[in-house]
Scaffold this motif. Structure first.
Motif, mmCIF file in Angstrom:
data_model
loop_
_atom_site.group_PDB
_atom_site.id
_atom_site.type_symbol
_atom_site.label_atom_id
_atom_site.label_comp_id
_atom_site.label_asym_id
_atom_site.label_seq_id
_atom_site.Cartn_x
_atom_site.Cartn_y
_atom_site.Cartn_z
ATOM 1 N N LEU A 162 29.877 69.730 46.664
ATOM 2 C CA LEU A 162 31.012 70.417 47.299
ATOM 3 C C LEU A 162 30.556 71.723 47.939
ATOM 4 C CD1 LEU A 162 34.092 70.855 47.803
ATOM 5 C CD2 LEU A 162 34.164 71.955 45.552
ATOM 6 N N ALA A 163 29.793 72.535 47.183
ATOM 7 C CA ALA A 163 29.324 73.813 47.732
ATOM 8 C C ALA A 163 28.472 73.593 48.975
ATOM 9 C CB ALA A 163 28.519 74.564 46.665
ATOM 10 N N ALA A 164 27.625 72.577 48.955
ATOM 11 C CA ALA A 164 26.788 72.296 50.122
ATOM 12 C C ALA A 164 27.641 71.874 51.308
ATOM 13 C CB ALA A 164 25.775 71.212 49.782
ATOM 14 N N ARG A 165 28.643 71.034 51.082
ATOM 15 C CA ARG A 165 29.524 70.602 52.178
ATOM 16 C C ARG A 165 30.282 71.777 52.780
ATOM 17 N NH1 ARG A 165 28.003 66.151 54.695
ATOM 18 N NH2 ARG A 165 28.499 64.178 53.630
ATOM 19 N N GLN A 166 30.564 72.795 51.948
ATOM 20 C CA GLN A 166 31.297 73.963 52.429
ATOM 21 C C GLN A 166 30.376 75.023 53.023
ATOM 22 O OE1 GLN A 166 33.346 74.917 48.776
ATOM 23 N NE2 GLN A 166 35.171 73.743 49.357
ATOM 24 N N GLY A 167 29.090 74.702 53.141
ATOM 25 C CA GLY A 167 28.143 75.629 53.738
ATOM 26 C C GLY A 167 27.675 76.718 52.795
ATOM 27 N N ARG A 168 27.993 76.593 51.499
ATOM 28 C CA ARG A 168 27.569 77.591 50.505
ATOM 29 C C ARG A 168 26.264 77.095 49.861
ATOM 30 N NH1 ARG A 168 31.010 78.075 46.235
ATOM 31 N NH2 ARG A 168 31.938 76.016 46.579
ATOM 32 N N PHE A 169 25.184 77.163 50.621
ATOM 33 C CA PHE A 169 23.949 76.504 50.212
ATOM 34 C C PHE A 169 23.269 77.194 49.026
ATOM 35 C CE2 PHE A 169 24.441 75.583 54.823
ATOM 36 C CZ PHE A 169 24.701 74.236 54.694
ATOM 37 N N ALA A 170 23.382 78.501 48.933
ATOM 38 C CA ALA A 170 22.798 79.208 47.796
ATOM 39 C C ALA A 170 23.516 78.797 46.501
ATOM 40 C CB ALA A 170 22.890 80.720 47.996
ATOM 41 N N ASP A 171 24.861 78.721 46.590
ATOM 42 C CA ASP A 171 25.626 78.270 45.417
ATOM 43 C C ASP A 171 25.254 76.831 45.065
ATOM 44 O OD1 ASP A 171 26.887 80.688 45.385
ATOM 45 O OD2 ASP A 171 28.779 79.977 46.235
ATOM 46 N N ALA A 172 25.065 76.009 46.094
ATOM 47 C CA ALA A 172 24.699 74.615 45.842
ATOM 48 C C ALA A 172 23.366 74.529 45.104
ATOM 49 C CB ALA A 172 24.629 73.842 47.152
ATOM 50 N N ALA A 173 22.393 75.342 45.518
ATOM 51 C CA ALA A 173 21.083 75.331 44.860
ATOM 52 C C ALA A 173 21.205 75.747 43.396
ATOM 53 C CB ALA A 173 20.124 76.251 45.603
ATOM 54 N N ARG A 174 21.985 76.808 43.145
ATOM 55 C CA ARG A 174 22.178 77.252 41.756
ATOM 56 C C ARG A 174 22.865 76.161 40.930
ATOM 57 N NH1 ARG A 174 23.829 81.996 44.680
ATOM 58 N NH2 ARG A 174 22.272 83.662 44.507
ATOM 59 N N LEU A 175 23.808 75.466 41.504
ATOM 60 C CA LEU A 175 24.533 74.423 40.764
ATOM 61 C C LEU A 175 23.643 73.217 40.492
ATOM 62 C CD1 LEU A 175 27.965 74.746 42.582
ATOM 63 C CD2 LEU A 175 27.552 75.141 40.139
#
Length: 861
Positions: A782-795
């Motif tokens: 979800l974070a990656a789809r929303q363009g929040r790539f740093a959050d996606a990496a942490r998750l």
């Protein structure tokens, strides 16, 4: 001045009165409007001018409901008076007229409803008044037909009126006073008044406070698990509902009910509650209605005694037991005295009236006198009604034979009810075989000491006062410990009597009514006065049943309690059943669970038990799949196939097919798994098949579609399953399906809808799975789809950091989301930055990971 005002009021009323002349008769009453006289049996009734004006106004407008404001204007024209004045006059009229003349329509007013001589009832040809918020399909567990409630018309109207003004009303009174029957009557009156129905939760079988929430959740179909989060989960599930909830028999869990009620009042504006208890909750927002005893006439008069609730109830119950019974001048004095000596307590009156065929009224009165003196020396602080009820129980008990007394005492050990087989197992011994036990039970049913709840099969129960009395007798005679042992043995026998060829789902459905007895038996067996060997046996029979009934946490706790007690003296069959049960306990699926399944299979193999060896092998397959040991899974499948006989039940054939599909699924052969599952789903959906198996297959089909990136098909399949109501998809399978739907939405780049769905699904996923570490795969996507790539990496890192040691592998649909998140984030951030953020994410707690993925105010990076 008062005379002038009364005259002014009457003139004002007369000026608004339709032209009516002559007299009107209804029942024993004659209303003479011109002379302003109400006669009872041709004698003038003693009512004041205001009360007559109220009666006249309602009579003249009998074709409709008259609102309170209109009545105040008509009767007190030109005067500023409080609504309480109208209540006083209505109370006066009801004392004179009795029930069935003036009806209260909650929230609207009053209506004259008596039928006039030579006329139909004034409302007979009129449609019922509309009910605000009436649902097109009523959802309720309230019976369609309401029992006659004697002497409670005013209480019924008052409780409805209070409930119209307040969201929480507690009906308070001593045991046996009729709180339950009053609440049931009001629930029946309002059964079509709310969108989501009227629901009655009977709490007398809930022995501990922590089970209150689960009892309510189970009835309403909300899976909330157990533990500290259960209350919050239930409140969240009910937040948008509109219903009336009746919580009955709450005095023993009053603190938990108060907490639940307060939480619902604060967070669920569409919920109204009726609580019945011997004491009020003393919580904010509570309105108390204290239920008084039924009215008893001051003097015996056969012509008027039936107008009093206590006598009317006695006569009705006596006639139910003896159709030839009538109230007459020869027995009315005895009946009135019996009702008075029993303090107008309905339960005591019912028990007394049931003995009329056996004793007759006069003998009944004498025997009651002989028994009541035993309790006159009781403590002064005890309520009189409690002493009267105890006296009635002692008197009823004294009429039994020694064998009947012994049986009644033993039946008191059951919690919430029992089956015929359970009763026979409990009360049969060397002094009474199963047939003699059945005869004794029948006698107690005939004497109204054991209640019969119709059904197929029927269930039986003791009234709560009767059960408390029986338990006191057991304690007084030093027989309570022995009775608890017999209860535990009977509970084990009931579970052993289940056919081994029925499926676990069928076993759970058959044993569900006895879950309170299982809990009580287990609590005694593992306690300080219990029996460890019996506790192991009970756990062996019940752990998987508790799991199937949605009480997995209780099942795990019971297993963990008895596990250290297993030694060389424990029967191999009990050890095998326990290990098999342990292997089933999701979300504890791990390498230790695989070992449990293997141990169970080895033991059943040595015992020559082909049926349970087969089931153990299926769980070896599943647990081996979960940890990637596909060689062991295929070896177990081969042995299971050799055991499987064509004449074995369909659920066992499907269990084998499901095991094959799971091995394909977890090993990455998604097309093969999907094809096999689709081929067998039709068989699993046939009439009489097991819904649980079909739901598992359907969930795995959607899981295959997600793993194959066939998102549109996965979305269609998940939404079809989630929207289906017959049969519904609940519990573990529903949680899986909600998770898969979110993954499909993310694959289709529908991130807004995916976020809404994830937010809604998280509480259920947490309850069912115990941990959200695999759900973090979808949160990262979800974070990656929303363009929040740093959050996606942490998750992505959080998935790894939160995974318990030795736990199952990440399921293919979740791994698909993890892979997509990794690919998108790494492409945007570069490998070095991605790996640094991924490493940081491994340190996140579960709560931090969820907050990172679903913040209240999102800042996009």
């Amino acid at each position: 001045m008062d005379a002038e005002l009364r005259g002014f009021s009457r003139c004002s009323l007369d000026s608004r009165r339709p032209e009516v002349s002559g007299e009107r008769r209804f029942g024993r009453f004659r209303l003479e409007l011109e002379r302003r006289v109400l006669r009872i049996d041709d004698e003038p009734a003693k009512i004041g001018a205001r009360a007559f004006d109220v009666l006249a106004a309602l009579f003249e407008r009998r074709q409709r409901v008259v609102g309170k404001s209109e009545l105040l204007h008509l009767v007190w024209a030109g005067l500023a008076v409080e609504e309480a004045n109208l209540h006083v006059q209505m109370s006066t009229l009801r004392k004179v007229l009795g029930p069935g003349i003036i009806a209260t329509v909650p929230g609207r007013g009053y209506q004259f409803v008596a039928a006039l001589e030579g006329h139909a009832s004034p409302a007979a040809d009129m449609p019922p008044p509309p009910v605000v918020g009436r649902a097109s399909v009523v959802r309720t567990n309230v019976a369609r037909r309401s029992e006659i409630l004697f002497g409670r018309d005013r209480d019924r109207e008052m409780l409805r009126a209070m409930l119209a003004q307040h969201r929480l009303v507690t009906a308070v009174g001593p045991g046996g006073i009729g709180k339950t029957q009053l609440a049931l009557a009001v629930a029946h009156d309002l059964r079509e008044s709310t969108r989501d129905g009227v629901w009655i939760v009977e709490l007398s079988s809930v022995e501990t406070a922590q089970h209150v929430v689960s009892a309510v959740a189970r009835l309403l179909g909300h899976g909330v698990g157990s533990g500290d989060s259960a209350l919050a989960a239930l409140v969240e599930a009910m937040r948008a509902q509109e219903l009336l909830l009746v919580l009955d028999n709450c005095e023993h869990v009053i603190g938990a009910v108060a907490e639940l009620s307060g939480a619902l009042l604060a967070a669920a504006p569409g919920i109204r509650l009726i609580v019945t208890s011997q004491a009020r909750m003393k919580t904010s927002g509570e309105q108390m209605y204290r239920l008084a005893p039924l009215d008893v006439p001051a003097s015996p008069d056969a012509a008027t005694a039936m107008q009093f609730g206590a006598v009317a109830l006695f006569v009705a119950r006596a006639q139910a037991a003896d159709i030839g019974f009538t109230l007459n001048a020869g027995n009315v004095d005895a009946v009135v005295e019996i009702c008075a000596r029993l303090d107008g307590v309905p339960l005591a009156i019912e028990l007394a009236a049931a003995r009329v065929p056996l004793l007759g009224v006069q003998s009944l009165r004498r025997k009651l006198d002989e028994r009541l003196h035993l309790f006159t020396g009781g403590p002064r602080e005890a309520l009189p009604h409690q002493r009267a009820l105890a006296a009635t129980m002692e008197w009823s008990y004294g009429l039994l034979s020694n064998d009947e007394k012994r049986v009644l005492d033993l039946l008191g050990i059951f919690v919430g009810g029992f089956s015929l087989e359970g009763a026979q197992a409990l009360i049969s011994d060397e002094g009474a075989d199963s047939w003699a036990a059945l005869d004794l039970l029948s006698t107690l049913i005939d004497r109204s000491l054991v209640m019969l709840d119709p059904g197929d099969p029927p269930r039986y129960r003791l009234l709560e006062t009767t059960r408390a009395f029986a338990l006191e007798r057991l304690a007084a005679t030093g027989a309570l410990g022995a009775a608890r042992r017999k209860h535990a043995l009977a509970t084990v026998a009931t579970m052993r009597a289940l056919s081994p060829w029925d499926s676990p789902y069928a076993h759970a459905g058959n044993i569900a009514p006895d879950i309170a007895n299982i809990r009580a038996a287990a609590a005694w067996a593992v306690g300080p006065e219990g029996d460890r060997a019996l506790a192991i046996d009970l756990a062996a029979q019940s752990v998987d049943l508790l799991h199937e009934l949605g009480a997995s946490n209780e099942a795990v706790l019971l297993f963990q309690t008895v596990e250290p007690w297993i030694d060389a003296s424990t029967p191999a069959a009990s050890v095998a059943r326990l290990r098999l049960s342990r292997a089933k306990l999701y979300p504890s699926s791990s390498r230790s669970a695989t070992s449990d399944a293997q141990i169970a299979a080895d033991l059943f193999r040595r015992l020559g038990d082909r049926r349970y060896l087969f089931e153990s092998l299926i769980y070896v397959v599943l647990q081996s799949d979960f940890v990637g040991d596909f060689a062991s899974a295929r070896q177990a499948l081969a042995e299971a196939r050799a055991l499987l006989s064509p004449d074995w039940p369909a659920w066992m054939q499907l269990a084998y097919e499901y095991g094959l599909s799971c091995t394909d699924y977890w090993s990455g052969s998604f097309e093969a798994a999907r094809e096999r599952l689709c081929r067998n789903l039709g068989l699993a959906r046939e009439p009489g098949a097991e819904t649980g198996q079909a739901n598992l297959m359907e969930a795995l089909i959607v899981g295959c579609d997600v793993a194959l990136r066939n998102a549109p098909e996965a979305l269609r399949g998940s939404e079809t399953a989630l929207q289906r109501s017959d049969p519904p998809m609940n519990g573990f399978c529903r949680a899986l399906m909600e998770s898969f739907r979110c993954a499909a939405l993310l694959q289709m780049n529908e991130s807004d809808e995916a976020e809404r769905s994830l937010r809604a699904a998280l509480p259920r996923l947490k309850r069912v799975l115990g941990s959200l570490h695999t759900t973090c795969c979808h949160l990262a996507f979800l974070a990656a789809r929303q363009g929040r790539f740093a959050d996606a990496a942490r998750l992505v890192g959080a998935v790894e950091g939160l995974r318990p040691a030795g736990s199952m592998n990440i399921a293919p649909p979740n791994q698909a989301s993890q892979d997509e998140a990794t690919s998108l984030a790494m492409a945007a951030l570069g490998t070095e930055k991605f790996e640094r953020l991924r490493s940081d994410g491994r340190l996140l707690s579960e709560a931090q990971a969820v907050l990172l993925a679903l913040p209240g105010d999102r800042q996009r990076n």
